[in-house]
Design an enzyme around this catalytic site. Sequence first.
Site, PDB file in Angstrom:
ATOM      1  N   TYR A 174       0.843  -1.201   0.000  1.00 21.52           N
ATOM      2  CA  TYR A 174       0.000   0.000   0.000  1.00 21.52           C
ATOM      3  C   TYR A 174       0.880   1.255   0.000  1.00 21.52           C
ATOM      4  O   TYR A 174       0.698   2.169  -0.811  1.00 21.52           O
ATOM      5  CB  TYR A 174      -0.925  -0.023   1.219  1.00 21.52           C
ATOM      6  CG  TYR A 174      -1.906   1.128   1.268  1.00 21.52           C
ATOM      7  CD1 TYR A 174      -3.065   1.090   0.511  1.00 21.52           C
ATOM      8  CD2 TYR A 174      -1.660   2.244   2.075  1.00 21.52           C
ATOM      9  CE1 TYR A 174      -3.975   2.148   0.545  1.00 21.52           C
ATOM     10  CE2 TYR A 174      -2.558   3.300   2.111  1.00 21.52           C
ATOM     11  CZ  TYR A 174      -3.711   3.255   1.351  1.00 21.52           C
ATOM     12  OH  TYR A 174      -4.602   4.304   1.379  1.00 21.52           O
TER      13      TYR A 174
HETATM   14  N1  NAD Z   1      -9.862   5.733   4.300  1.00 20.48           N
HETATM   15  C1  NAD Z   1      -8.659   6.105   4.666  1.00 20.48           C
HETATM   16  O1  NAD Z   1      -8.299   6.072   5.846  1.00 20.48           O
HETATM   17  C2  NAD Z   1      -7.683   6.596   3.635  1.00 20.48           C
HETATM   18  C3  NAD Z   1      -6.501   7.204   4.052  1.00 20.48           C
HETATM   19  C4  NAD Z   1      -5.584   7.636   3.093  1.00 20.48           C
HETATM   20  C5  NAD Z   1      -5.852   7.476   1.758  1.00 20.48           C
HETATM   21  N2  NAD Z   1      -7.009   6.857   1.370  1.00 20.48           N
HETATM   22  C6  NAD Z   1      -7.241   6.670  -0.061  1.00 20.48           C
HETATM   23  O2  NAD Z   1      -8.409   7.371  -0.446  1.00 20.48           O
HETATM   24  C7  NAD Z   1      -9.049   6.668  -1.517  1.00 20.48           C
HETATM   25  C8  NAD Z   1     -10.509   6.417  -1.169  1.00 20.48           C
HETATM   26  O3  NAD Z   1     -10.559   5.645   0.015  1.00 20.48           O
HETATM   27  P1  NAD Z   1     -11.941   5.266   0.745  1.00 20.48           P
HETATM   28  O4  NAD Z   1     -11.719   5.351   2.184  1.00 20.48           O
HETATM   29  O5  NAD Z   1     -13.051   5.992   0.115  1.00 20.48           O
HETATM   30  O6  NAD Z   1     -12.003   3.702   0.365  1.00 20.48           O
HETATM   31  P2  NAD Z   1     -13.272   2.829  -0.036  1.00 20.48           P
HETATM   32  O7  NAD Z   1     -12.837   1.406   0.048  1.00 20.48           O
HETATM   33  O8  NAD Z   1     -14.486   3.272   0.715  1.00 20.48           O
HETATM   34  O9  NAD Z   1     -13.471   3.262  -1.568  1.00 20.48           O
HETATM   35  C9  NAD Z   1     -12.620   2.846  -2.574  1.00 20.48           C
HETATM   36  C10 NAD Z   1     -13.469   2.667  -3.821  1.00 20.48           C
HETATM   37  O10 NAD Z   1     -12.614   2.262  -4.896  1.00 20.48           O
HETATM   38  C11 NAD Z   1     -13.322   1.321  -5.660  1.00 20.48           C
HETATM   39  N3  NAD Z   1     -12.390   0.483  -6.417  1.00 20.48           N
HETATM   40  C12 NAD Z   1     -11.509  -0.427  -5.954  1.00 20.48           C
HETATM   41  N4  NAD Z   1     -10.879  -1.014  -6.965  1.00 20.48           N
HETATM   42  C13 NAD Z   1     -11.356  -0.458  -8.109  1.00 20.48           C
HETATM   43  C14 NAD Z   1     -11.095  -0.650  -9.481  1.00 20.48           C
HETATM   44  N5  NAD Z   1     -10.218  -1.581  -9.906  1.00 20.48           N
HETATM   45  N6  NAD Z   1     -11.755   0.105 -10.380  1.00 20.48           N
HETATM   46  C15 NAD Z   1     -12.669   1.020  -9.974  1.00 20.48           C
HETATM   47  N7  NAD Z   1     -12.969   1.242  -8.685  1.00 20.48           N
HETATM   48  C16 NAD Z   1     -12.316   0.498  -7.766  1.00 20.48           C
HETATM   49  C17 NAD Z   1     -14.100   0.497  -4.640  1.00 20.48           C
HETATM   50  O11 NAD Z   1     -15.177  -0.209  -5.256  1.00 20.48           O
HETATM   51  C18 NAD Z   1     -14.545   1.571  -3.658  1.00 20.48           C
HETATM   52  O12 NAD Z   1     -15.820   2.092  -4.006  1.00 20.48           O
HETATM   53  C19 NAD Z   1      -8.243   5.394  -1.750  1.00 20.48           C
HETATM   54  O13 NAD Z   1      -7.326   5.605  -2.803  1.00 20.48           O
HETATM   55  C20 NAD Z   1      -7.494   5.231  -0.449  1.00 20.48           C
HETATM   56  O14 NAD Z   1      -6.303   4.502  -0.599  1.00 20.48           O
HETATM   57  C21 NAD Z   1      -7.929   6.429   2.269  1.00 20.48           C
END
Ligand code: NAD
Length: 247
Positions: A154
């Site tokens: 990650y």
């Molecule tokens: N939640 C956290 O704590 C956090 C912290 C830092 C960064 N992020 C980043 O922010 C972004 C959003 O995170 P989130 O918390 O909303 O996560 P989440 O899991 O709620 O949402 C991620 C979305 O991406 C979609 N997805 C996954 N693989 C895919 C693919 N191959 N094609 C199209 N869609 C796809 C999933 O279906 C999901 O709807 C991510 O990139 C995550 O790494 C999140």
Amino acid sequence: MNQLDLNQRVAVITGGTGGIGKAIATRFVASGAKVILWDRQPDALSAVVAETGSAAGDVVDVTDQASLARAAAGVAEQFGGIDILINAAGINGAIGPVESYPVESWHQVMAVNLTGVFLSCREVLPYLRRARHGRIVNLSSVGGKEGNPNQGAYGASKAGVIALTKSLGKELADTDIRVNAVAPAAIESEMLAKMTEEQRAFVLAKIPMGRAGRPDEVAAMVAWLATEECSFTTGATLDLTGGRATY
Ligand SMILES: NC(=O)c1ccc[n+]([C@@H]2O[C@H](COP(=O)([O-])OP(=O)(O)OC[C@H]3O[C@@H](n4cnc5c(N)ncnc54)[C@H](O)[C@@H]3O)[C@@H](O)[C@H]2O)c1
């Protein structure tokens, strides 16, 4: 909420049905944008389009170039172009030490989190160029700056997003297309809920504010980065970490 001007901008959000994608969609709609959600989950799409007031949703896999090319052409045809791309699709992958990390999970995390951002930018950029204007915001993570133990894939993928943002920002610096990233610490989300108790405690303990961030706090920063007002910032990665990352 401050009033930001995204009036009539056509904005695509990958991972649009996720916790952060949804918050960004809600904020963008409130700022006047026409929002199109791309996500691989067909079940959630129509409900989230309705819930956020988005204009449309499409089933798109960001690891699949053909799927992205088809979807981008469809948005341009239906809405007259694309102005903004938000890359929020992402997965956590397996949690565990590098020496026993499942190779398949490494490839999956790289495919979605890093190659997915590359492919999405690649396929949408011709439309931003055509609009002679554009904003791209990539979701990186503080894990990509600092590295968390047991999250090697990650962190490496998110570090890659930071470097890709720098390269693309510089490549496009002589245009009106700005490319930036945000690097949140733990945000209240399903991603956080799915972590083991131990992993969650670890990431929360590192935040001086003593709490996880909220998706709407991420959305507020992303919204500003998507406006015209973000004019002299490109290739940058902005922190959203409750004081964790200060440099
Ligand atoms: N939640 C956290 O704590 C956090 C912290 C830092 C960064 N992020 C980043 O922010 C972004 C959003 O995170 P989130 O918390 O909303 O996560 P989440 O899991 O709620 O949402 C991620 C979305 O991406 C979609 N997805 C996954 N693989 C895919 C693919 N191959 N094609 C199209 N869609 C796809 C999933 O279906 C999901 O709807 C991510 O990139 C995550 O790494 C999140």
